[in-house]
Motif scaffolding. Structure first.
Motif, PDB file in Angstrom:
ATOM      1  N   UNK A  66     -17.196 -15.975 -20.593  1.00  0.00           N
ATOM      2  CA  UNK A  66     -17.607 -16.503 -19.281  1.00  0.00           C
ATOM      3  C   UNK A  66     -16.590 -16.118 -18.194  1.00  0.00           C
ATOM      4  N   UNK A  67     -15.304 -16.104 -18.569  1.00  0.00           N
ATOM      5  CA  UNK A  67     -14.276 -15.672 -17.601  1.00  0.00           C
ATOM      6  C   UNK A  67     -14.498 -14.217 -17.198  1.00  0.00           C
ATOM      7  N   UNK A  68     -14.825 -13.383 -18.198  1.00  0.00           N
ATOM      8  CA  UNK A  68     -15.086 -11.970 -17.915  1.00  0.00           C
ATOM      9  C   UNK A  68     -16.325 -11.830 -17.024  1.00  0.00           C
ATOM     10  N   UNK A  69     -17.313 -12.658 -17.283  1.00  0.00           N
ATOM     11  CA  UNK A  69     -18.533 -12.620 -16.475  1.00  0.00           C
ATOM     12  C   UNK A  69     -18.217 -12.986 -15.019  1.00  0.00           C
ATOM     13  N   UNK A  70     -17.438 -14.066 -14.845  1.00  0.00           N
ATOM     14  CA  UNK A  70     -17.104 -14.491 -13.476  1.00  0.00           C
ATOM     15  C   UNK A  70     -16.206 -13.471 -12.794  1.00  0.00           C
TER      16      UNK A  70
ATOM     17  N   UNK B  13     -33.186 -13.100 -16.372  1.00  0.00           N
ATOM     18  CA  UNK B  13     -33.573 -12.833 -14.975  1.00  0.00           C
ATOM     19  C   UNK B  13     -32.713 -13.667 -14.004  1.00  0.00           C
ATOM     20  N   UNK B  14     -32.501 -14.945 -14.360  1.00  0.00           N
ATOM     21  CA  UNK B  14     -31.701 -15.820 -13.491  1.00  0.00           C
ATOM     22  C   UNK B  14     -30.238 -15.377 -13.464  1.00  0.00           C
ATOM     23  N   UNK B  15     -29.747 -14.929 -14.590  1.00  0.00           N
ATOM     24  CA  UNK B  15     -28.366 -14.432 -14.649  1.00  0.00           C
ATOM     25  C   UNK B  15     -28.213 -13.184 -13.773  1.00  0.00           C
ATOM     26  N   UNK B  16     -29.214 -12.332 -13.828  1.00  0.00           N
ATOM     27  CA  UNK B  16     -29.171 -11.123 -12.981  1.00  0.00           C
ATOM     28  C   UNK B  16     -29.154 -11.484 -11.491  1.00  0.00           C
ATOM     29  N   UNK B  17     -29.692 -12.676 -11.187  1.00  0.00           N
ATOM     30  CA  UNK B  17     -29.713 -13.122  -9.783  1.00  0.00           C
ATOM     31  C   UNK B  17     -28.438 -13.877  -9.408  1.00  0.00           C
ATOM     32  N   UNK B  50     -13.070 -11.539 -32.055  1.00  0.00           N
ATOM     33  CA  UNK B  50     -12.868 -10.424 -31.110  1.00  0.00           C
ATOM     34  C   UNK B  50     -14.168  -9.635 -30.906  1.00  0.00           C
ATOM     35  N   UNK B  51     -14.828  -9.328 -32.020  1.00  0.00           N
ATOM     36  CA  UNK B  51     -16.045  -8.509 -31.926  1.00  0.00           C
ATOM     37  C   UNK B  51     -17.183  -9.308 -31.288  1.00  0.00           C
ATOM     38  N   UNK B  52     -17.188 -10.608 -31.525  1.00  0.00           N
ATOM     39  CA  UNK B  52     -18.199 -11.469 -30.873  1.00  0.00           C
ATOM     40  C   UNK B  52     -18.023 -11.413 -29.346  1.00  0.00           C
ATOM     41  N   UNK B  53     -16.761 -11.519 -28.906  1.00  0.00           N
ATOM     42  CA  UNK B  53     -16.499 -11.445 -27.452  1.00  0.00           C
ATOM     43  C   UNK B  53     -16.935 -10.090 -26.909  1.00  0.00           C
ATOM     44  N   UNK B  54     -16.561  -9.047 -27.645  1.00  0.00           N
ATOM     45  CA  UNK B  54     -16.905  -7.686 -27.208  1.00  0.00           C
ATOM     46  C   UNK B  54     -18.428  -7.513 -27.122  1.00  0.00           C
ATOM     47  N   UNK B  55     -19.115  -8.103 -28.090  1.00  0.00           N
ATOM     48  CA  UNK B  55     -20.587  -8.016 -28.124  1.00  0.00           C
ATOM     49  C   UNK B  55     -21.189  -8.613 -26.860  1.00  0.00           C
ATOM     50  N   UNK B  56     -20.783  -9.826 -26.517  1.00  0.00           N
ATOM     51  CA  UNK B  56     -21.402 -10.478 -25.358  1.00  0.00           C
ATOM     52  C   UNK B  56     -20.909  -9.900 -24.031  1.00  0.00           C
ATOM     53  N   UNK B  57     -19.718  -9.335 -24.036  1.00  0.00           N
ATOM     54  CA  UNK B  57     -19.274  -8.661 -22.807  1.00  0.00           C
ATOM     55  C   UNK B  57     -20.117  -7.393 -22.591  1.00  0.00           C
ATOM     56  N   UNK B  58     -20.406  -6.696 -23.690  1.00  0.00           N
ATOM     57  CA  UNK B  58     -21.296  -5.530 -23.591  1.00  0.00           C
ATOM     58  C   UNK B  58     -22.690  -5.970 -23.133  1.00  0.00           C
ATOM     59  N   UNK B  59     -23.149  -7.069 -23.673  1.00  0.00           N
ATOM     60  CA  UNK B  59     -24.471  -7.595 -23.304  1.00  0.00           C
ATOM     61  C   UNK B  59     -24.520  -7.952 -21.824  1.00  0.00           C
ATOM     62  N   UNK B  60     -23.479  -8.646 -21.349  1.00  0.00           N
ATOM     63  CA  UNK B  60     -23.523  -9.082 -19.940  1.00  0.00           C
ATOM     64  C   UNK B  60     -23.491  -7.886 -18.983  1.00  0.00           C
ATOM     65  N   UNK B  61     -22.729  -6.868 -19.353  1.00  0.00           N
ATOM     66  CA  UNK B  61     -22.696  -5.674 -18.481  1.00  0.00           C
ATOM     67  C   UNK B  61     -24.037  -4.923 -18.521  1.00  0.00           C
ATOM     68  N   UNK B  62     -24.649  -4.875 -19.701  1.00  0.00           N
ATOM     69  CA  UNK B  62     -25.962  -4.218 -19.814  1.00  0.00           C
ATOM     70  C   UNK B  62     -26.996  -4.938 -18.952  1.00  0.00           C
ATOM     71  N   UNK B  67     -29.927  -2.594 -17.303  1.00  0.00           N
ATOM     72  CA  UNK B  67     -30.288  -1.658 -18.365  1.00  0.00           C
ATOM     73  C   UNK B  67     -30.934  -2.367 -19.555  1.00  0.00           C
ATOM     74  N   UNK B  68     -31.113  -3.688 -19.413  1.00  0.00           N
ATOM     75  CA  UNK B  68     -31.739  -4.442 -20.506  1.00  0.00           C
ATOM     76  C   UNK B  68     -33.246  -4.227 -20.464  1.00  0.00           C
ATOM     77  N   UNK B  69     -33.810  -3.708 -21.535  1.00  0.00           N
ATOM     78  CA  UNK B  69     -35.261  -3.484 -21.539  1.00  0.00           C
ATOM     79  C   UNK B  69     -35.899  -3.888 -22.871  1.00  0.00           C
TER      80      UNK B  69
END
Lengths: 79, 192
Positions: A66-70, B13-17, B50-62, B67-69
């Motif tokens: 969440x920190x990275x997201x913010x 969709x809400x997160x993208x907004x 560590x890999x869990x964090x990396x996974x969701x950071x990749x997801x949030x950037x996608x 690019x999420x489809x």
């Protein structure tokens, strides 16, 4: 009603991957065919054990995400 | 906001907004399946974090980069990213790094042994840990199918496509995995 089945059919049934028609047939089979019932019960027991063995990450991991997201949010302007 | 009723697609969709809290809802909704899948591949809690964090950071950037489809298929998509990152990590470690101690022994073997010993102490009282420990001991092909079906929310056909085998082979591996798990559990229980 269906009398022939395979273990793969039972597995697909266990994970709700059958058509509605197959589901009804396999349900009937499991209730009336001892061998199928036993095989399905063994698969079910293992699935129940697996369902209960999930593991949650530490809350810190979620905080860091969440920190990275913010931090990278396009709405946050640099100071 | 009643988070329980909102679909994954709507949260995305809400997160993208710009609604940050929607990402947290999404993570908490899927954290157990994604984390368990990663943990059972890397077999180490700290690495899995560590890999869990990396996974969701990749997801949030996608998602942010539009690019999420994978409409309606967030869960298997997220689990697939986690699985791929975990497998990449394992491959990289095997290829690049062998950290040895002063006597030339692979230090990662100590990590595994230490973890197993610690878990072994708790196995008698915690059946959930026993199941996870036994899953880790399954042959790789069986473990892979079991993780993707059980925690990756992938259908047997999706697993077959992802691993390049027929659906009957994927089902067969799952069947062997469940049968082997049951045998191992019976063996452990017979020893207690």
């Amino acid at each position: 009603m269906r009398e022939l089945y395979t273990a793969n059919d039972l597995l697909r049934h266990l994970y709700n991957e059958t058509s509605e028609r197959e589901r009804i047939q396999l349900d009937h089979l499991i209730h009336h065919h001892e061998e199928a019932s036993t095989a399905f019960e063994l698969f079910s027991e293992m699935k129940t054990a697996l369902d209960g063995s999930g593991l949650d990450p530490h809350p810190t991991s979620i905080q860091l995400i969440m920190e990275e997201s913010r931090r990278t949010s396009p709405q946050v302007l640099p100071l | 906001m009643n988070a329980q009723k909102i679909s994954d697609q709507e949260l995305i969709r809400l997160y993208q907004q710009g609604n940050e809290s929607c990402l947290e809802v999404l993570i908490k909704r899927h954290q157990r399946n994604v984390f368990t899948a990663i943990y059972l591949i890397v077999k180490n809690r700290a690495l899995a974090e560590d890999i869990f964090q990396e996974t969701f950071i990749k997801i949030l950037h996608t998602i942010r980069n539009d690019k999420y489809n994978e409409e309606g298929k967030f869960a298997p998509w997220a689990a697939r990213i986690g699985r791929n990152l975990a497998i990449d990590y394992i491959r990289k470690m095997k290829r690049d790094v062998t950290i040895t101690d002063s006597e030339g022994n692979d230090i990662f073997s100590y990590i595994t042994i230490a973890e197993e010993s610690k878990e072994d102490q708790m196995i008698r009282s915690q059946s959930e840990q026993l199941v996870r420990e036994l899953v880790k001991r399954l042959p790789e092909e069986q473990r892979e199918v079991l993780i993707m079906r059980q925690w990756g929310n992938m259908s047997f056909q999706e697993i077959a496509d992802a691993t390049g085998v027929s659906i009957n082979t994927a089902l067969g591996r799952m069947r062997y995995a469940l049968n082997n798990l049951r045998k191992m559990m019976n063996q452990v229980q017979a020893k207690v």
